[in-house]
Design a protein around this motif. Structure first.
Motif, short mmCIF file in Angstrom:
data_model
loop_
_atom_site.label_atom_id
_atom_site.label_comp_id
_atom_site.label_asym_id
_atom_site.label_seq_id
_atom_site.Cartn_x
_atom_site.Cartn_y
_atom_site.Cartn_z
N PHE B 97 0.93 -1.28 0.10
CA PHE B 97 0.10 0.07 -0.12
C PHE B 97 1.00 1.21 -0.02
O PHE B 97 2.06 1.39 0.49
CB PHE B 97 -1.01 -0.04 1.24
CG PHE B 97 -1.82 -0.93 1.25
CD1 PHE B 97 -3.42 -0.73 0.67
CD2 PHE B 97 -1.82 -2.03 1.88
CE1 PHE B 97 -4.22 -1.76 0.75
CE2 PHE B 97 -2.70 -3.11 2.06
CZ PHE B 97 -4.17 -3.05 1.50
N ASN B 142 -10.31 4.69 -0.80
CA ASN B 142 -9.70 4.01 0.05
C ASN B 142 -8.33 3.85 -0.61
O ASN B 142 -7.74 4.64 -1.40
CB ASN B 142 -10.42 2.60 -0.17
CG ASN B 142 -11.69 2.69 0.24
OD1 ASN B 142 -12.04 2.91 1.31
ND2 ASN B 142 -12.60 2.18 -0.73
N LEU B 143 -7.52 3.36 0.63
CA LEU B 143 -5.92 3.49 0.35
C LEU B 143 -5.47 2.89 -1.04
O LEU B 143 -5.93 1.69 -1.06
CB LEU B 143 -5.22 2.90 1.58
CG LEU B 143 -4.03 3.36 1.86
CD1 LEU B 143 -3.55 4.70 2.09
CD2 LEU B 143 -3.37 2.51 3.26
N PRO B 144 -4.68 3.55 -1.72
CA PRO B 144 -4.07 3.01 -3.13
C PRO B 144 -3.32 1.67 -2.82
O PRO B 144 -2.30 1.68 -1.98
CB PRO B 144 -3.26 4.03 -3.68
CG PRO B 144 -3.66 5.45 -3.04
CD PRO B 144 -4.27 4.91 -1.51
N GLN B 145 -3.64 0.57 -3.33
CA GLN B 145 -3.27 -0.43 -3.14
C GLN B 145 -2.16 -1.10 -4.35
O GLN B 145 -2.71 -0.71 -5.62
CB GLN B 145 -4.14 -1.60 -3.04
CG GLN B 145 -3.44 -2.97 -2.70
CD GLN B 145 -4.39 -3.95 -2.04
OE1 GLN B 145 -5.76 -3.80 -2.07
NE2 GLN B 145 -4.12 -5.31 -1.69
N ASP B 162 -4.42 1.11 -7.61
CA ASP B 162 -5.80 1.19 -8.04
C ASP B 162 -6.27 2.33 -7.72
O ASP B 162 -7.75 2.41 -7.86
CB ASP B 162 -6.51 -0.27 -7.42
CG ASP B 162 -6.20 -0.20 -5.87
OD1 ASP B 162 -5.81 0.65 -5.30
OD2 ASP B 162 -6.46 -1.34 -5.29
N GLU B 163 -5.57 3.33 -6.99
CA GLU B 163 -6.33 4.70 -6.99
C GLU B 163 -4.99 5.74 -7.25
O GLU B 163 -4.02 5.51 -7.17
CB GLU B 163 -6.86 4.81 -5.42
CG GLU B 163 -8.08 4.37 -5.36
CD GLU B 163 -9.25 5.27 -5.69
OE1 GLU B 163 -8.84 6.17 -6.25
OE2 GLU B 163 -10.39 4.78 -5.47
N LEU B 164 -5.60 6.86 -7.31
CA LEU B 164 -4.74 8.05 -7.48
C LEU B 164 -4.09 8.44 -6.32
O LEU B 164 -4.62 8.46 -5.31
CB LEU B 164 -5.45 9.17 -8.01
CG LEU B 164 -4.69 10.32 -8.65
CD1 LEU B 164 -4.02 9.96 -9.96
CD2 LEU B 164 -5.38 11.45 -9.03
N LEU B 165 -2.77 8.64 -6.49
CA LEU B 165 -2.02 8.81 -5.31
C LEU B 165 -2.20 10.42 -4.73
O LEU B 165 -2.17 11.24 -5.64
CB LEU B 165 -0.56 8.62 -5.62
CG LEU B 165 -0.08 7.14 -5.82
CD1 LEU B 165 1.37 6.96 -6.02
CD2 LEU B 165 -0.07 6.36 -4.52
#
Lengths: 822, 173
Positions: B97, B142-145, B162-165
């Motif tokens: 993460f 949610n927290l980028p993994q 899987d998410e933008l930092l």
């Protein structure tokens, strides 16, 4: 797996993007944001000269940077018919939030309707009429005409009691000064509708009658008072979750400067945990009283503080009523009001007695009294008091709030730096209406009258009784039956003339049916019972003015087109008025028709000018635009050097005006403790095992209207949670995430069990207003005096309904409390 | 960005005043794939495949500090000791993460007792055993993994997020 967007980059805001001022449309705090829009075929670049921030975006930005926005702050929407990129991000220059975004406000862009990205497709786009056995889209004229033709059959110049109205009275969202005026002018000026109620309660009344009767408006301080005080006294409030950036940006800095905190709440909340982190555990006192005993606690504190002499004698002498009784107790005044000594006599309660009733130690009560009022090195202690739904929707509202205000008055903590005794608030405010005096006091209990078969036509403005009222099981049963009678009649009249249709509706109504007109932005749960549905818009889709919890008035500029043909509520109200005028004239009621003149508004600004601006001539859209996201604190007292001049805190001159008394003296409340006051509560408590305390949560906005279709939110809470002590769960065979049924004599509902070791045994907390389990189903119909609902004191039994459903399997049930580094 | 050393309370708001600080701890071998010169722009960013550690480096419930997709993006690998959805490795229990809070960019610290990431800025917390789900907090994601691949030698590679930092409008700068 947890919901993830898999977005790996976002379009960059170009230098020449349009920038609009925006106040978050959700909670009372009203954080400042900016909405940036630019054509869909353009984008900025990473070089400082190519983007709106003048920043080098090819590099990692620092924490708290202005040059970043999350995917939830982005969307593609329509503006003047063209697709544009939209970014809504927090404003660092706004004194309210200093650039902080809450988990609600920072999703505003994502929660706009977009036909490109597919968000919020639940938004209504066209008027709908019950036709051919379902709802069919139609034109505004067709829908409004039907509303007027049916309504006109049941109102008369001298009697409008068969028209029932549920109407929001808040700011923000789709409320605001424009829309409360539009609806207010229709129902309180053109008509004098008595059977009306507000969005969150079953009558048209104040949440804080006693404070006002004592002379104090409930929003009397400035947010900066939290940074200037010695003690923060929080009652029935959970500001980290429900006024988030007031807590983070004002209360936390106050604690870091040394303020102590007293919290009164039966439940340990995340607010208390955060206070302990910010102020140090030794500076936080949590009084976890027995549910509904706040009045006993405040009377004990008041007695102790007065006996110790920790009072502001000069203030009491100069600014409060001298004598005995100023207002005797009667049906409209659930306690006598008068002098300090009168209240002392009536409220007297020893520490031992208070400790016993409240279930807390005598030492803690004394400690609270010291932190609230004991002078520091000979000087008066400053204490800011903030309360919210824990006591507003709690036992004996009138006396309890009065008792709390007593303490602030006795210690001189009103109208001064670091003081104030204020409601924290839910929505923003934006109330400007003609007088409601004709409604009477106590106001009619509208939901109960509907259950009893009263009312013939019901106009509903953005209220969802099905999710938010008390006695909801019974209300829904009756409302469905009565509105179905009309639906069946409309179905039977299909193919006939308009006259046949209206006659059929009238006949069904006269047999006990109810004709229901809903104005809303989505097809709500109560909207399932509607016969006509009129689509409204929200702030940003219209220009809209509101004020926040420190009376900070701002304009949110329109930055996008409404969905379809949806309109501002004020213009919908105008449309109803115009059609009523036409229909009444056709019926030959010319005198009555004349009352519906005066709605020639083309825009929301016309409604603003007709209402708020007439009463406050200094305040114009243009001037508010110039005041930006910091706006001006009401009341506005002038305009100088291009700026509106406001009022930082009320009653700085020690003169109290809210009660309208000529002497401008504040009154004390002489309200003795009298146990659980609302009918049915004692019996319900005795017959059931669990307290079903209830309220809001951080992640979703109150009644879930947009969030029910927001993946990030509905993924976290696919069902309302019910926090339970793990031992209680074990004894009932309930595991984390299991679906449970909450049931009592009033009804039943469902929730997802969330093990919470800090929950007292036998005491639960359930998320309210969820579309997947209405807590109001188990609240009995008995209200406090003045028809103030008592949602909080509810008791029921719990049983397992099902193992954790599929939507729950991936969730976390770990503690919500932040833990500091080891 | 800095990572949280979780030893001293540096005063919430005073974190991370300087950008671009080197990460400590992990040996980071960055291998950016070369781009063809005249190719049109791609629809998504091209994530590097970066070796972050070997499975032998990981101990159960002890965060192993790494950075991905570059040195300015601190994160951790975590061997949970129990199979989780999205877990990599022979036991399906290795996750990775970002450790920068997606709300305001504060560095998260790890609570080994209840296995959560916690943000000292605004009290948010995330569950690495549930895909980085925000248990409670202010972030709107949610927290980028990391997307992890483990080769036959046990080397652990990150190959996506899987998410933008926080703090970048493109995950790969």
């Amino acid at each position: 797996m947890a919901y993830k967007r898999n977005i790996d980059r976002l379009p960059i805001i170009p230098k020449d993007a349009k920038k609009h001022i925006v106040t978050c449309h959700y909670c009372i705090v009203g954080c400042g944001y900016h909405a940036y829009t630019w054509p869909v075929n353009k984008q900025g670049g990473t070089a400082p000269s190519q983007n709106a921030f003048g920043a080098d975006l090819s590099k990692q930005q620092e924490s708290e940077t202005e040059a970043w926005y999350s995917p939830s702050m982005y969307n593609i929407v329509k503006q003047n018919g063209e697709d544009v990129h939209l970014v809504i991000k927090p404003d660092k220059g706004c004194s309210v939030n200093s650039g902080l975004g809450s988990v609600r406000g920072a999703r505003m862009a994502e929660n706009r309707r977009s036909d490109v990205t597919g968000t919020q497709q639940q938004r209504l786009t066209d008027p709908l009429v019950w036709r051919y056995g379902t709802w069919q889209p139609t034109s505004w004229d067709d829908a409004l005409s039907l509303v007027a033709e049916v309504t006109a059959r049941f109102i008369d110049k001298d009697n409008e009691d068969d028209l029932f109205v549920s109407m929001f009275d808040h700011g923000g969202s789709a409320g605001g000064y424009e829309n409360t005026w539009g609806t207010g002018k229709l129902y309180f000026h053109s008509m004098k509708v008595k059977h009306c109620r507000i969005h969150n309660r079953p009558a048209y009344n104040s949440e804080v009658h006693s404070s006002r009767d004592m002379g104090l408006d409930e929003l009397n301080y400035a947010y900066e008072d939290y940074g200037l005080t010695d003690t923060i006294f929080l009652v029935g409030a959970n500001p980290l979750e429900t006024q988030t950036n007031l807590f983070l940006n004002h209360m936390v800095p106050g604690m870091r400067k040394g303020a102590k905190v007293v919290v009164v709440d039966p439940r340990r909340t995340v607010t208390i945990n955060a206070c302990e982190d910010a102020a140090g555990k030794e500076n936080v006192l949590h009084l976890a009283i027995n549910s509904g005993t706040d009045l006993a606690l405040f009377n004990t504190l008041f007695t102790y503080i007065a006996d110790k002499g920790w009072i502001d004698k000069e203030f009491i002498k100069n600014s409060t009523f001298q004598g005995d009784v100023a207002q005797p107790e009667n049906e409209a005044y659930p306690a006598a009001l008068g002098s300090f000594e009168l209240a002392r006599k009536a409220c007297r309660m020893s520490v031992a007695e208070g400790a016993k009733i409240c279930g807390v130690s005598e030492a803690d009560i004394i400690k609270a009294a010291e932190w609230i009022a004991k002078p520091i090195n000979g000087r008066r202690r400053k204490c800011v008091t903030a309360y919210e739904k824990g006591i507003i929707w709690g036992n004996d509202n009138y006396r309890t709030i009065g008792a709390l205000v007593n303490i602030a008055l006795a210690t001189g903590n009103v109208g001064r730096e670091g003081g104030g005794v204020c409601r924290l608030g839910g929505h923003q405010e934006g109330y400007y209406r003609p007088s409601d005096a004709h409604v009477g006091r106590p106001a009619p209990y509208v939901d109960d009258l509907i259950i009893k078969g009263k009312g013939k036509v019901h106009h509903v403005w953005a209220c969802d009784h099905y999710k938010t009222t008390l006695n909801a099981t019974e209300f829904k049963r009756v409302y469905n039956r009565r509105t179905n009678m009309v639906k069946e009649a409309m179905d039977a009249a299909a193919g006939g003339t308009r006259e046949d249709l209206v006659n059929a509706i009238v006949e069904a109504v006269n047999k006990g049916g109810l004709f229901s007109v809903q104005v809303d932005i989505i097809h709500s749960q109560i909207g399932q019972a509607a016969h006509v549905i009129l689509p409204a818009v929200e702030s940003g889709e219209m220009n809209l003015t509101s004020m926040n919890g420190e009376r900070r008035l701002r304009l949110t500029e329109k930055y996008m087109d409404p969905p379809g043909t949806a309109k501002p509520d004020c213009l919908i109200a105008a449309g109803i008025a115009q059609h009523l005028e036409r229909v009444l004239r056709k019926m030959g009621k010319n005198d009555y028709a004349d009352q519906f003149k005066g709605y020639v508004w083309k825009t929301e600004e016309d409604a603003f000018k007709d209402g708020y601006q007439k009463g406050n001539p200094e305040v114009t859209y243009e001037r508010l635009r110039a005041m930006g996201n910091n706006g001006v604190q009401e009341p506005v007292v002038g305009y100088k050097d291009g700026k509106l001049i406001g009022t930082k805190r009320l009653y700085a001159d020690g003169k109290f005006t809210r009660h309208g008394r000529k002497d401008k003296k504040a009154l004390f409340c002489a309200g003795a403790w009298r146990g659980l006051e609302a009918p049915g509560k004692k019996e319900q408590k005795a017959a059931h095992k669990f307290l079903i305390n209830n309220g809001r949560s951080n992640i979703n906005w109150q009644n879930w209207f947009l969030d029910q279709e927001n993946e990030f939110v509905s993924d976290r809470y696919p069902y309302p949670f019910i926090e339970m002590n793990p031992d209680d769960m074990a004894s009932l065979g309930i595991k984390a995430g299991d679906l449970v049924e909450v049931y009592n004599d009033s009804g039943a509902t469902q929730a997802m069990a969330y093990p919470t070791p800090t929950a007292k045994k036998g005491e639960t907390f359930m998320l309210f207003a969820s579309p997947k389990g209405t807590q109001g189903n188990v609240i009995n119909g008995g209200t406090n005096t003045l028809i103030l609902p008592n949602y909080k004191q509810t008791w029921a039994n719990i049983r397992k309904l099902a193992d954790a459903p599929g939507a729950v399997a991936h969730l976390s049930f770990k503690s919500k409390e932040y833990t500091p580094p080891a | 960005m800095k990572r949280c050393r979780h030893m001293v309370d540096v005063g919430r708001r005073q974190f991370l005043r300087g950008a671009g600080l080197a990460t400590a701890g992990a040996a980071v071998a960055t291998a950016l794939p070369s781009q063809p010169q005249a190719a049109p722009s791609l629809a998504r960013v091209d994530y590097p495949s970066t070796r972050l550690a070997n499975v032998k480096d990981l101990k159960v419930n002890e965060p192993f500090e790494v950075a991905y997709p570059d040195a300015d993006a601190p994160g951790v690998l975590l061997k949970l000791g129990k199979r989780v959805e999205g877990g990599a490795g022979p036991d399906g229990d290795i996750v990775g993460f970002s450790t920068i809070c997606p709300h305001k960019g504060f560095p998260l610290h790890y609570n080994a007792e209840d296995r959560t990431f916690n943000c000292p800025g605004h009290y948010s917390r995330f569950d690495p055993e549930a895909g980085g789900l925000q248990i409670w907090g202010q972030a709107t994601q949610n927290l980028p993994q990391y997307t992890l691949r483990i080769d036959s030698k046990g080397d652990i590679y990150a190959e996506g997020l899987d998410e933008l930092l926080y703090g970048r409008l493109s995950n790969v700068l």
